[in-house]
Design a protein around this motif. Structure first.
Motif, PDB file in Angstrom:
ATOM      1  N   LEU A 160      21.315  20.915  65.755  1.00  0.00           N
ATOM      2  CA  LEU A 160      20.855  22.160  65.125  1.00  0.00           C
ATOM      3  C   LEU A 160      19.757  21.848  64.112  1.00  0.00           C
ATOM      4  O   LEU A 160      19.782  20.801  63.476  1.00  0.00           O
ATOM      5  N   ASP A 161      18.815  22.765  63.960  1.00  0.00           N
ATOM      6  CA  ASP A 161      17.773  22.573  62.961  1.00  0.00           C
ATOM      7  C   ASP A 161      17.682  23.816  62.067  1.00  0.00           C
ATOM      8  O   ASP A 161      18.536  24.722  62.143  1.00  0.00           O
ATOM      9  N   LYS A 162      16.623  23.861  61.275  1.00  0.00           N
ATOM     10  CA  LYS A 162      16.473  24.898  60.253  1.00  0.00           C
ATOM     11  C   LYS A 162      16.610  26.318  60.811  1.00  0.00           C
ATOM     12  O   LYS A 162      17.187  27.186  60.161  1.00  0.00           O
ATOM     13  N   ARG A 163      16.119  26.533  62.042  1.00  0.00           N
ATOM     14  CA  ARG A 163      16.198  27.887  62.620  1.00  0.00           C
ATOM     15  C   ARG A 163      17.641  28.387  62.642  1.00  0.00           C
ATOM     16  O   ARG A 163      17.929  29.552  62.378  1.00  0.00           O
ATOM     17  N   PHE A 164      18.558  27.464  62.959  1.00  0.00           N
ATOM     18  CA  PHE A 164      19.969  27.847  63.093  1.00  0.00           C
ATOM     19  C   PHE A 164      20.670  27.834  61.732  1.00  0.00           C
ATOM     20  O   PHE A 164      21.547  28.660  61.469  1.00  0.00           O
ATOM     21  N   PHE A 165      20.260  26.877  60.868  1.00  0.00           N
ATOM     22  CA  PHE A 165      20.822  26.883  59.505  1.00  0.00           C
ATOM     23  C   PHE A 165      20.483  28.214  58.831  1.00  0.00           C
ATOM     24  O   PHE A 165      21.277  28.764  58.087  1.00  0.00           O
ATOM     25  N   ASP A 166      19.274  28.709  59.102  1.00  0.00           N
ATOM     26  CA  ASP A 166      18.849  29.978  58.491  1.00  0.00           C
ATOM     27  C   ASP A 166      19.717  31.143  58.971  1.00  0.00           C
ATOM     28  O   ASP A 166      20.042  32.043  58.202  1.00  0.00           O
ATOM     29  N   VAL A 167      20.064  31.126  60.255  1.00  0.00           N
ATOM     30  CA  VAL A 167      20.926  32.200  60.786  1.00  0.00           C
ATOM     31  C   VAL A 167      22.258  32.190  60.027  1.00  0.00           C
ATOM     32  O   VAL A 167      22.745  33.229  59.564  1.00  0.00           O
ATOM     33  N   ILE A 168      22.827  30.984  59.890  1.00  0.00           N
ATOM     34  CA  ILE A 168      24.116  30.869  59.187  1.00  0.00           C
ATOM     35  C   ILE A 168      23.965  31.368  57.750  1.00  0.00           C
ATOM     36  O   ILE A 168      24.758  32.184  57.273  1.00  0.00           O
ATOM     37  N   ALA A 169      22.919  30.897  57.071  1.00  0.00           N
ATOM     38  CA  ALA A 169      22.729  31.266  55.654  1.00  0.00           C
ATOM     39  C   ALA A 169      22.476  32.764  55.499  1.00  0.00           C
ATOM     40  O   ALA A 169      23.018  33.406  54.596  1.00  0.00           O
ATOM     41  N   ASP A 170      21.677  33.327  56.420  1.00  0.00           N
ATOM     42  CA  ASP A 170      21.351  34.756  56.303  1.00  0.00           C
ATOM     43  C   ASP A 170      22.571  35.644  56.525  1.00  0.00           C
ATOM     44  O   ASP A 170      22.604  36.793  56.064  1.00  0.00           O
ATOM     45  N   LEU A 171      23.546  35.152  57.273  1.00  0.00           N
ATOM     46  CA  LEU A 171      24.741  35.958  57.552  1.00  0.00           C
ATOM     47  C   LEU A 171      25.853  35.751  56.521  1.00  0.00           C
ATOM     48  O   LEU A 171      26.843  36.475  56.516  1.00  0.00           O
ATOM     49  N   GLU A 172      25.662  34.730  55.665  1.00  0.00           N
ATOM     50  CA  GLU A 172      26.675  34.479  54.642  1.00  0.00           C
ATOM     51  C   GLU A 172      26.614  35.523  53.538  1.00  0.00           C
ATOM     52  O   GLU A 172      25.554  36.132  53.322  1.00  0.00           O
ATOM     53  N   ALA A 173      27.733  35.633  52.784  1.00  0.00           N
ATOM     54  CA  ALA A 173      27.697  36.496  51.604  1.00  0.00           C
ATOM     55  C   ALA A 173      26.706  35.909  50.596  1.00  0.00           C
ATOM     56  O   ALA A 173      26.436  34.705  50.614  1.00  0.00           O
ATOM     57  N   LYS A 174      26.143  36.724  49.759  1.00  0.00           N
ATOM     58  CA  LYS A 174      25.215  36.239  48.717  1.00  0.00           C
ATOM     59  C   LYS A 174      26.035  35.836  47.511  1.00  0.00           C
ATOM     60  O   LYS A 174      26.583  36.679  46.830  1.00  0.00           O
ATOM     61  N   VAL A 175      26.170  34.527  47.288  1.00  0.00           N
ATOM     62  CA  VAL A 175      26.969  34.072  46.118  1.00  0.00           C
ATOM     63  C   VAL A 175      26.109  33.262  45.165  1.00  0.00           C
ATOM     64  O   VAL A 175      25.070  32.762  45.528  1.00  0.00           O
TER      65      VAL A 175
END
Ligand code: F6P
Length: 344
Positions: free
Chosen positions: A329-344
């Motif tokens: 996995l690279d940044k494109r997929f890390f971004d998907v995970i991060a964008d779907l996470e709650a904002k903490v």
């Protein structure tokens, strides 16, 4: 031609569909004869095989597992292994070998093709981490199984106000964790490509509890590194290719989460359920395309090459390129995970 097939390494839904398509086209289109060595490279060393005919492959494309069985046998490490393989292929008048397997199996295919054994590869792993191919068959099935399990985890975690950690396969790459975690709406998704930040994990879970949702679902790939511990192994044993038996990070992480947050936490390891059962329609279709291409590669004498999926096309690349590195996995997929996470 007289063609031999074998399946090596961990099994994978879709192996039988590859065998089916290669044998069907080989017999009907090229007039080939087929045998299948049993138990991966072990069967070549033992000269153990079955004949593959239109009758014996009838309907197998629907079935999981592999009718040829499998093993993790490293021919390169066995004294006289390569000579034995050459001798057995000669005794059985084999003109070409098709090896279905992941990077370990294909390292042997490459070694043999460099040593005069006419052979080609078909990539196989539910982990989806073979370099040079967009998707390996079996991945879709594994993701479907993991997603269904995560769906079920939500309701029981919710009923008991618990955090539940779901451990999925993925030794070097987090494709299964990523895809099933996103599809299954996990609150936290952890992949081996990124270090675990335990404070961030706890903050994401606390967010749920602070915002009226008193449960949490965490998906973690078996190959993730736990802070100050590293990868978690289920036993001291390593396989013939030197890989540790990964298992237990879900449980270890659950203990850590409970300690740090005070939330009641459980874990479940989906393990080999992800490799079992029938392949999805997508995997059956993809696997048959790989099989058709593999028998074409044999007739085009593309030795030392492996079938790959690029976009919508099945083509082939040198095995050397496919096993040089893992596709991660690279940044494109890390971004998907991060964008779907709650904002903490
Ligand atoms: O085939 C890949 C894989 O499923 C990995 O994700 C996992 O670590 C390994 O196989 C398990 O292998 P075994 O079946 O030997 O326990």
């Amino acid at each position: 031609m007289r063609v031999a097939l074998l399946t090596g390494g961990g099994d994978c839904p879709g192996l039988n569909a590859v065998i089916y398509a290669a044998v069907k086209k080989g017999i009907n289109h090229y007039g080939d004869e087929f045998i299948g060595f049993l138990n991966g490279w072990r069967g070549v060393l033992d000269n153990a095989f079955i004949s593959l005919t239109l009758d014996s492959i009838d309907g197998i494309q629907l079935r999981g597992g592999t009718i040829l069985h499998s093993s993790r046998t490293n021919v390169k490490k066995i004294p006289g292994g390569i000579e034995k393989v050459q001798e057995v292929l000669k005794i059985n008048k084999i003109d070409a070998l098709i090896a279905l397997g992941g990077d370990d199996t294909q390292s042997v295919t490459l070694f043999l093709s460099e040593n005069g054994v006419p052979s080609v590869g078909v990539p196989k792993t539910i982990d989806n981490d073979i370099n040079g191919t967009d998707t390996t068959f079996g991945f879709d099935t594994a993701v479907m199984i993991a997603t269904e399990a995560i769906d079920r985890i939500h309701t029981t975690a919710d009923s008991h106000n618990r955090v539940i950690v779901v451990e999925v396969m993925g030794r070097d790459a987090g494709w299964i964790a990523y895809a099933s975690g996103v599809a299954g709406g996990a609150h936290v998704i952890l992949v081996p490509e990124k270090d675990i930040d335990i404070d961030h994990v706890c903050a994401l879970l606390k967010y749920n509890y602070d915002h009226g949702k008193h449960y949490g679902v965490v998906v973690v790939a078996e190959g993730c590194h736990l802070p100050e511990v590293g990868q978690v192994t289920g036993s001291e044993q390593v396989d013939a290719f030197g890989h540790a038996r990964l298992s237990g990070i879900g449980e270890a992480l659950a203990e850590l989460i409970e300690k740090k947050t005070g939330f009641e936490t459980r874990s479940v390891n989906l393990g080999h359920t992800q490799r079992g059962g029938v392949p999805t329609a997508y995997d059956r279709t993809l696997a048959q395309r790989y099989g058709l291409h593999a028998i074409d590669m044999v007739h085009e004498k593309k030795w030392g090459r492996i079938a790959v999926l690029r976009g919508l096309d099945i083509c082939d690349i040198p095995i050397k390129e496919a096993i040089a590195t893992n596709r991660r996995l690279d940044k494109r997929f890390f971004d998907v995970i991060a964008d779907l996470e709650a904002k903490v």
